[in-house]
Design a protein around this motif. Structure first.
Motif, PDB file in Angstrom:
ATOM      1  N   UNK A  73      -3.105   1.231  20.868  1.00  0.00           N
ATOM      2  CA  UNK A  73      -2.622   0.557  20.124  1.00  0.00           C
ATOM      3  C   UNK A  73      -1.501   0.833  19.381  1.00  0.00           C
ATOM      4  N   UNK A  74      -1.171   2.242  19.228  1.00  0.00           N
ATOM      5  CA  UNK A  74      -0.006   2.698  18.476  1.00  0.00           C
ATOM      6  C   UNK A  74       1.096   2.455  19.463  1.00  0.00           C
ATOM      7  N   UNK A  75       0.793   2.442  20.781  1.00  0.00           N
ATOM      8  CA  UNK A  75       1.654   2.376  21.676  1.00  0.00           C
ATOM      9  C   UNK A  75       2.327   0.759  21.936  1.00  0.00           C
ATOM     10  N   UNK A  76       1.315   0.149  21.907  1.00  0.00           N
ATOM     11  CA  UNK A  76       1.787  -1.342  22.331  1.00  0.00           C
ATOM     12  C   UNK A  76       1.958  -2.060  21.100  1.00  0.00           C
ATOM     13  N   UNK A  77       1.712  -1.341  19.625  1.00  0.00           N
ATOM     14  CA  UNK A  77       1.984  -1.930  18.669  1.00  0.00           C
ATOM     15  C   UNK A  77       3.624  -1.777  17.893  1.00  0.00           C
ATOM     16  N   UNK A  78       4.484  -1.346  18.595  1.00  0.00           N
ATOM     17  CA  UNK A  78       5.543  -0.912  18.484  1.00  0.00           C
ATOM     18  C   UNK A  78       6.722  -2.234  18.499  1.00  0.00           C
TER      19      UNK A  78
ATOM     20  N   UNK B 125      -0.169  -8.334  29.033  1.00  0.00           N
ATOM     21  CA  UNK B 125       0.092  -7.717  27.495  1.00  0.00           C
ATOM     22  C   UNK B 125       1.056  -9.047  26.916  1.00  0.00           C
ATOM     23  N   UNK B 126       1.692  -9.814  27.650  1.00  0.00           N
ATOM     24  CA  UNK B 126       2.854 -10.640  27.020  1.00  0.00           C
ATOM     25  C   UNK B 126       2.198 -11.753  26.206  1.00  0.00           C
ATOM     26  N   UNK B 127       1.186 -12.231  26.697  1.00  0.00           N
ATOM     27  CA  UNK B 127       0.823 -13.287  25.879  1.00  0.00           C
ATOM     28  C   UNK B 127       0.239 -12.835  24.301  1.00  0.00           C
ATOM     29  N   UNK B 128      -0.685 -11.813  24.356  1.00  0.00           N
ATOM     30  CA  UNK B 128      -1.068 -11.462  23.145  1.00  0.00           C
ATOM     31  C   UNK B 128       0.359 -11.003  22.017  1.00  0.00           C
ATOM     32  N   UNK B 129       1.264 -10.124  22.717  1.00  0.00           N
ATOM     33  CA  UNK B 129       2.398  -9.871  22.016  1.00  0.00           C
ATOM     34  C   UNK B 129       3.235 -11.201  21.602  1.00  0.00           C
ATOM     35  N   UNK B 130       3.131 -12.083  22.503  1.00  0.00           N
ATOM     36  CA  UNK B 130       4.099 -13.281  22.268  1.00  0.00           C
ATOM     37  C   UNK B 130       3.218 -13.951  20.764  1.00  0.00           C
ATOM     38  N   UNK B 131       2.046 -13.911  20.939  1.00  0.00           N
ATOM     39  CA  UNK B 131       1.630 -14.394  19.468  1.00  0.00           C
ATOM     40  C   UNK B 131       1.853 -13.766  18.437  1.00  0.00           C
ATOM     41  N   UNK B 132       1.970 -12.325  18.550  1.00  0.00           N
ATOM     42  CA  UNK B 132       2.096 -11.599  17.334  1.00  0.00           C
ATOM     43  C   UNK B 132       3.719 -11.921  17.098  1.00  0.00           C
ATOM     44  N   UNK B 133       4.556 -11.853  18.186  1.00  0.00           N
ATOM     45  CA  UNK B 133       5.789 -12.105  17.574  1.00  0.00           C
ATOM     46  C   UNK B 133       6.232 -13.419  16.923  1.00  0.00           C
ATOM     47  N   UNK B 134       5.661 -14.232  17.326  1.00  0.00           N
ATOM     48  CA  UNK B 134       5.487 -15.827  16.800  1.00  0.00           C
ATOM     49  C   UNK B 134       5.025 -15.770  15.578  1.00  0.00           C
ATOM     50  N   UNK B 135       3.846 -15.110  15.184  1.00  0.00           N
ATOM     51  CA  UNK B 135       3.342 -14.922  13.684  1.00  0.00           C
ATOM     52  C   UNK B 135       4.443 -14.291  12.849  1.00  0.00           C
ATOM     53  N   UNK B 136       5.018 -13.189  13.286  1.00  0.00           N
ATOM     54  CA  UNK B 136       5.767 -12.421  12.388  1.00  0.00           C
ATOM     55  C   UNK B 136       7.168 -13.274  12.137  1.00  0.00           C
ATOM     56  N   UNK B 137       7.514 -14.098  12.997  1.00  0.00           N
ATOM     57  CA  UNK B 137       8.568 -14.831  12.922  1.00  0.00           C
ATOM     58  C   UNK B 137       8.330 -15.800  11.717  1.00  0.00           C
ATOM     59  N   UNK B 138       7.207 -16.471  12.119  1.00  0.00           N
ATOM     60  CA  UNK B 138       6.956 -17.563  11.110  1.00  0.00           C
ATOM     61  C   UNK B 138       6.534 -17.440   9.624  1.00  0.00           C
ATOM     62  N   UNK B 139       6.141 -16.038   9.810  1.00  0.00           N
ATOM     63  CA  UNK B 139       5.824 -15.586   8.111  1.00  0.00           C
ATOM     64  C   UNK B 139       6.624 -14.530   7.583  1.00  0.00           C
ATOM     65  N   UNK B 140       7.761 -14.149   8.197  1.00  0.00           N
ATOM     66  CA  UNK B 140       8.681 -13.373   7.842  1.00  0.00           C
ATOM     67  C   UNK B 140       8.960 -13.557   6.342  1.00  0.00           C
ATOM     68  N   UNK B 141       9.627 -14.652   6.107  1.00  0.00           N
ATOM     69  CA  UNK B 141       9.988 -14.933   4.593  1.00  0.00           C
ATOM     70  C   UNK B 141       8.836 -14.852   4.004  1.00  0.00           C
TER      71      UNK B 141
END
Length: 137
Positions: free
Chosen positions: A31-36, A107-123
């Protein structure tokens, strides 16, 4: 009977299950490696190119802000984990190509979901950080 968080964990195909709450569990290292951010970016670039390969220099160009050393370290870790394949052409200088393995593609699907969440909630997160700084300052 109450179930613990780990009793709900799923088993891998070989029957071995990780336990995130065990300090000795290798799940934490993974998780440390894939969470960057760099791993997320590398997986995205490689997934978009899949099944084609991407040269090291192209990865670096597409991942604005990453140093050559950090990209190298990131790709080495992903290759060690079996998520990325590496091919070297014996030219001068050598040409190095990368691609996601079948495991890496999962790994792409779960990371894509995390990226989308970050982009949607960044503000919202930025506003919360500002409020926290104002309250402390």
């Amino acid at each position: 009977m109450t179930s613990s968080p780990t009793s709900r964990a799923s088993r891998s195909p070989d029957g071995v299950r990780g336990d995130l709450f065990d300090p000795q569990c290798p799940t934490r290292r993974l998780l440390d490696r894939i969470g960057t951010k760099w791993t997320s970016m590398a997986v995205k670039v490689l997934a978009e190119a899949s099944p084609e390969e991407v040269r090291f220099a192209e990865l670096q160009r597409r991942m604005a802000g990453i140093s050559q050393k950090m990209l190298s370290v990131t790709l080495q870790g992903l290759a060690r984990d079996g998520l990325v394949g590496r091919r070297v052409e014996a030219t001068v200088p050598p040409r190095v190509y990368y691609r996601l393995t079948p495991l890496g593609l999962t790994l792409e699907e779960p990371l894509a979901a995390l990226r989308e969440w970050a982009e949607a909630h960044m503000a919202e997160v930025d506003r919360a950080n500002r409020r926290s700084e104002e309250q402390q300052g």
